[in-house]
Design a protein around this motif. Structure first.
Motif, PDB file in Angstrom:
ATOM      1  N   GLU A 313       0.841  -1.037  -0.099  1.00 29.83           N
ATOM      2  CA  GLU A 313      -0.021   0.057  -0.054  1.00 29.83           C
ATOM      3  C   GLU A 313       0.906   1.382  -0.071  1.00 29.83           C
ATOM      4  O   GLU A 313       1.639   1.491   0.767  1.00 29.83           O
ATOM      5  CB  GLU A 313      -0.874   0.153   1.248  1.00 29.83           C
ATOM      6  N   THR A 315       0.693   5.267   0.234  1.00 28.48           N
ATOM      7  CA  THR A 315      -0.181   6.354   0.676  1.00 28.48           C
ATOM      8  C   THR A 315       0.579   7.626   1.237  1.00 28.48           C
ATOM      9  O   THR A 315       1.450   7.398   1.706  1.00 28.48           O
ATOM     10  CB  THR A 315      -1.083   5.980   1.911  1.00 28.48           C
ATOM     11  N   TYR A 334      -1.051  -5.778  -8.190  1.00 26.77           N
ATOM     12  CA  TYR A 334      -1.915  -5.947  -6.991  1.00 26.77           C
ATOM     13  C   TYR A 334      -1.433  -4.985  -5.991  1.00 26.77           C
ATOM     14  O   TYR A 334      -1.767  -5.179  -4.635  1.00 26.77           O
ATOM     15  CB  TYR A 334      -2.288  -7.482  -6.102  1.00 26.77           C
ATOM     16  N   ASN A 335      -0.985  -4.030  -6.180  1.00 27.12           N
ATOM     17  CA  ASN A 335      -0.660  -2.759  -5.146  1.00 27.12           C
ATOM     18  C   ASN A 335      -1.770  -1.729  -5.130  1.00 27.12           C
ATOM     19  O   ASN A 335      -2.203  -1.632  -6.013  1.00 27.12           O
ATOM     20  CB  ASN A 335       0.799  -2.210  -5.579  1.00 27.12           C
ATOM     21  N   TYR A 336      -1.694  -1.255  -3.947  1.00 26.95           N
ATOM     22  CA  TYR A 336      -2.486  -0.066  -3.792  1.00 26.95           C
ATOM     23  C   TYR A 336      -1.892   1.156  -4.093  1.00 26.95           C
ATOM     24  O   TYR A 336      -0.834   1.425  -3.266  1.00 26.95           O
ATOM     25  CB  TYR A 336      -3.469   0.025  -2.544  1.00 26.95           C
ATOM     26  N   ASP A 338      -2.483   5.298  -3.997  1.00 25.97           N
ATOM     27  CA  ASP A 338      -3.529   6.494  -3.591  1.00 25.97           C
ATOM     28  C   ASP A 338      -3.337   7.243  -4.788  1.00 25.97           C
ATOM     29  O   ASP A 338      -4.200   8.113  -4.991  1.00 25.97           O
ATOM     30  CB  ASP A 338      -3.135   7.034  -2.389  1.00 25.97           C
ATOM     31  N   LEU A 404      -4.725  -2.232  -7.306  1.00 30.26           N
ATOM     32  CA  LEU A 404      -6.012  -2.335  -6.190  1.00 30.26           C
ATOM     33  C   LEU A 404      -6.657  -0.962  -6.213  1.00 30.26           C
ATOM     34  O   LEU A 404      -6.118   0.233  -6.427  1.00 30.26           O
ATOM     35  CB  LEU A 404      -5.766  -2.630  -5.158  1.00 30.26           C
ATOM     36  N   LYS A 406      -8.633  -0.176  -3.538  1.00 31.07           N
ATOM     37  CA  LYS A 406      -8.778   0.283  -2.378  1.00 31.07           C
ATOM     38  C   LYS A 406      -7.714  -0.092  -1.315  1.00 31.07           C
ATOM     39  O   LYS A 406      -6.994  -1.166  -1.755  1.00 31.07           O
ATOM     40  CB  LYS A 406     -10.135  -0.688  -1.690  1.00 31.07           C
ATOM     41  N   GLY A 407      -7.406   0.878  -0.534  1.00 35.28           N
ATOM     42  CA  GLY A 407      -6.385   0.474   0.404  1.00 35.28           C
ATOM     43  C   GLY A 407      -6.592  -0.673   1.311  1.00 35.28           C
ATOM     44  O   GLY A 407      -7.841  -0.540   1.701  1.00 35.28           O
TER      45      GLY A 407
END
Lengths: 412, 149
Positions: A313, A315, A334-336, A338, A404, A406-407
């Motif tokens: 993730e 952010t 498949y990373n999130y 932002d 992705l 969503k985080g």
């Protein structure tokens, strides 16, 4: 059946035998002269108070040295404090302070050498050059120690827990601050480093070289001069650690140099100049980590091959990813992110358009760092947008095909 | 107007000569222990008994945390260099010419990057250290062969 019974009996007998010959002794003063003579006791209790000692040598096997009422061993800034060469040694509940400082020898508060099955538990080390120094040791436990240095200058500081040529060491639940490197391992293999807190050290919170097969779990490394650096090692696992607040021009949450076949998972990187910096490292698995509020979440140089970066993730980082090469041989999926502005028409939680984590501006910064002055300006937004529409300068192959939507926060 | 012209001429003359004073000698910039970074291994240079330096043909200084890093760097990148320096172990913080120094490899004197390597100005200094610690003494060429193994 009978054989098994016999074994159980034998197991029950062993402690009985060893305790029956146990000889205890309480030392009130003249500690130095006691250890200079022939030591017969198996357990030496040290009563409270301050003892001025110099190079206290312990060579008796299976000896336990236990402090009652927190005794203090003080070397008066002249020498080492305790030098042990004894298998099955136990040192517990003693405060060590004021070792000497030297350019030539590495003075240590507790030095254990050529020994196996030792335990160093619940000691405090203050104002020392090197604190706990193990060389040629194996199967040893270092647990619950507090190491409080007072280092201000680099040349006059040593490491907190220093391992050289060791095997199977368990470093558990120690607190280390204001040393040169908090935990330092060189040629230390198959060890577990669990639940330690290493902070405010002059150089690195954790530093190792040539130390294969070690596991680093649930440690916290924060506010260290240069973060954490690990190099020239294979088969490392770093699980569920915190890397916080390592700020500075040459400071890294985690620096990899020639680290192969290793796993970095469930870690949290927060407020570092660079979260992960990786150089010459192959076949890394970086998974399920959280990167928040970093300058660069990751810098992965072009000489890193076959890495897999998934389920991380990202952010609120200024830059998600930087690299110095136009090619990438690593897989991102498949990373999130932002900053991802894609859409998900299929509603499966995975964005329909790939995300390119390397922005044109971060490429510019790599080439001319002074361009940092126009960060967050309108011009930067324009060039980044132009690059997004038709990529020309950023690495063609470096993209997350399945970002992705969503985080999540694994490490929270 | 005239003043400006004089200033301009002054700058024209002064700048190249000043940069020559700093740049043309092949002398290295000093190592700032605790803030400089090793060119080869990326570590912060801390121990002032072991720092080493390469000055390349353009007079740019490259700093290293240990002599073994310098040797590895030279081998890997084969750069065009003007001079090489290592630290005299007996005088921490003092740089000496690498090619005329003597090197001890002894397990009892550990160096930052794991080669147990320390440098000395004279052969007798290195011999002294060898007598008290054991190990083997090399000159620059010998050292390069030894570390290449």
């Amino acid at each position: 059946m009978i054989r098994r019974l016999f074994h159980i009996l034998l197991l029950l007998l062993i402690p009985a035998v060893s305790y029956s010959v146990n000889d205890t002794l309480t030392v009130n003063d003249n500690l130095q002269s006691y250890f200079a003579g022939i030591v017969t006791a198996d357990t030496v209790f040290i009563s409270g108070g301050t003892y001025y000692v110099k190079d206290l040598r312990v060579t008796k096997q299976s000896i336990s040295i236990i402090g009652l009422d927190n005794p203090k061993f003080d070397a008066n800034k002249e020498s080492e404090i305790l030098i042990a060469e004894a298998d099955s040694l136990l040192i517990k509940g003693i405060t060590f302070s004021n070792t000497g400082v030297s350019f030539i020898t590495d003075f240590a508060a507790i030095r254990v050498q050529n020994s196996t099955a030792c335990r160093l538990i619940d000691n405090t080390v203050e104002n020392s050059f090197f604190a706990i120094y193990l060389s040629n040791c194996s199967n040893t436990l270092v647990s619950g120690n507090r190491i409080l240095g007072n280092s201000v200058s680099e040349s006059f500081s040593g490491n907190g827990i220093h391992l050289w040529n060791c095997n199977k060491i368990f470093i558990f639940n120690n607190e280390i601050c204001r040393q040169r490197d908090g935990i330092y391992l060189e040629f230390a293999t198959n060890s577990i480093i669990l639940g330690n807190n290493s902070y405010s050290n002059l150089r690195y919170g954790l530093h190792f070289m040539f130390s294969e097969g070690n596991k680093y779990v649930m440690n916290s490394f924060s506010q260290n001069g240069a973060g954490v650096a690990v190099m020239y090692t294979k088969k490392v696992s770093m699980i569920n650690n915190n890397f916080f607040d390592n700020w500075g021009s040459n400071s890294y949450g985690l620096l990899f140099k020639d680290i192969d076949n290793s796993t970095v998972a469930f870690n949290k990187f927060r407020r570092n100049t660079v979260g992960i910096y990786s150089e010459g490292s192959n076949r890394l698995l970086v998974s399920k980590n959280v990167f928040i509020d970093n300058g660069w979440a990751m810098k992965i140089l072009g000489n890193c091959y076959d890495g897999v970066f998934n389920y991380n993730e990202f952010t609120n980082n200024t830059f998600d990813l930087a690299t110095n090469s136009s090619r990438s041989n690593n897989t991102f999926c498949y990373n999130y992110w932002d900053k991802y502005k894609g859409y998900d028409l299929g509603k499966d939680g995975i964005g329909d358009v790939p995300y390119r984590p390397v922005s044109l501006f971060s490429v510019l910064i790599e080439n001319s760092p002074d361009a940092m002055i126009i960060l967050n300006s309108f011009v930067v937004d324009i060039i980044d947008f132009a690059e997004k529409v038709s990529p020309a300068f950023t690495p063609e192959t470096l993209s997350d095909e399945k970002p992705l939507m969503k985080g999540f926060s694994y490490a929270n | 107007m005239k003043n400006k012209l004089i200033n301009y001429i002054f700058l024209l003359i002064f700048f190249p000569s000043a940069s020559c004073i700093y740049g043309c000698s092949g002398e290295p910039d000093p190592i700032n222990y605790g803030s400089d970074i090793c060119t080869h291994c990326n570590m912060k240079i801390m121990d002032n008994r072991f720092g080493s330096v390469m000055v390349n043909s353009k007079n740019k200084t490259f700093k290293f945390d240990a002599a073994e890093c310098l040797v590895d760097y030279l081998k890997e990148t084969n750069p065009d260099f003007k001079s090489l320096f290592v630290t005299d172990f007996n005088n921490p913080g003092t740089l000496i010419d690498a090619k005329n120094s003597f090197y001890l490899i002894s397990p009892k004197r550990k160096s930052p990057m794991g080669e147990n390597l320390s440098a000395y100005k004279t052969e007798s200094d290195a011999g002294h250290a060898k007598n008290s610690l054991g190990g083997e003494v090399f000159d620059w060429t010998g050292l390069n062969n030894q570390l290449g193994k």
